[in-house]
Scaffold this motif. Structure first.
Motif: not given
Ligand code: AMP
Length: 215
Positions: A31-32, A35-36, A53, A57-59, A85-86, A88, A92, A160, A162, A171
């Motif tokens: 999911t990350g 989103l990226r 992000m 925080l969480l989307v 990533g899902y 979380r 969910q 990244r 973040d 995180r």
């Molecule tokens: P990750 O690459 O999994 O570390 O995710 C990076 C960022 O994407 C997280 O810090 C959140 O802001 C967002 N994100 C990724 N997966 C989720 C999720 N399942 N729910 C909400 N936000 C997410």
């Protein structure tokens, strides 16, 4: 095999998921990463997600659930996936069961990659990601052969936004608040297996493959 990798940021979910995807010939869904990509492409979703992000925080759930539902419509998941990533949060996890249930599928195995905070801070502080294929490197633990370029595809490596210490700590805090309920949820249905992810990545990979063979 519908497999979920659970664990804090920096546990190696992405690295393991990529290797597992090759090994088990299943798609890696992060999911990350999705989103990226949306942030990079400046889509409506990306515009909503970027600031959130960057703060660690969480989307919002509805946005991520819709994104995942669409991804699961791709026929490449017909034999399984490696999900990273899902979920979380407990909400969910329930949404995931609903979305998959509607498609006649269910999660088979959840592997929890347990890691200490010190290892996480060190790993993420030095993490480099390929802008083309998403492969992960580390300035000390796994340096690229040629500085700044991906060993696999030659793409340029970046840090990244973040992965700075303040956002990493945020995180981690968000993660810790939610993880206990997820562990309980998947333990109850006997799908959870825990591994020590401080160990060498190759050792962890082998352990996950062994677990998946037993399902
Ligand atoms: P990750 O690459 O999994 O570390 O995710 C990076 C960022 O994407 C997280 O810090 C959140 O802001 C967002 N994100 C990724 N997966 C989720 C999720 N399942 N729910 C909400 N936000 C997410």
């Amino acid at each position: 095999m519908y497999l979920v990798l659970l664990g804090p940021p920096g546990a190696g979910k992405g690295t393991q998921a990529k290797k597992l995807a090759e090994n088990l010939r299943l798609p890696h869904i992060s999911t990350g990463d999705i989103l990226r990509r949306n942030v990079k492409d400046n889509t409506a979703l990306g515009k909503q997600a970027k600031g959130i992000m960057d703060k660690g925080l969480l989307v919002p759930d509805d946005l991520v659930a819709k994104m995942l539902d669409e991804r699961f419509n791709n026929p490449d998941i017909k034999n399984g996936f490696i999900l990273d990533g899902y979920p979380r949060t407990l909400a969910q996890a329930k949404t995931l069961d609903d979305i998959l249930g509607r498609k006649g599928k269910k999660i088979d195995l959840v592997v929890y990659l347990n890691t200490s905070d010190e290892v996480i801070i060190k790993r993420l502080g030095g993490r480099l990601v390929c802008s083309k294929c998403g492969a992960n490197f580390h300035v000390i633990n796994m340096p690229p052969k040629v500085g700044g370029a991906c060993d696999n595809c030659g793409g340029s490596l970046y840090q990244r936004s973040d992965d700075n210490e303040i956002t990493v700590r945020k995180r981690l805090e968000v993660y810790k608040k939610e993880v206990a309920s997820l562990i309980e949820y998947y333990s109850k249905v006997k799908k959870l297996r825990s591994l020590n992810a401080d160990l060498d990545a190759g050792v962890v990979l082998k352990q996950i493959i062994d677990l998946s063979a037993k399902v």
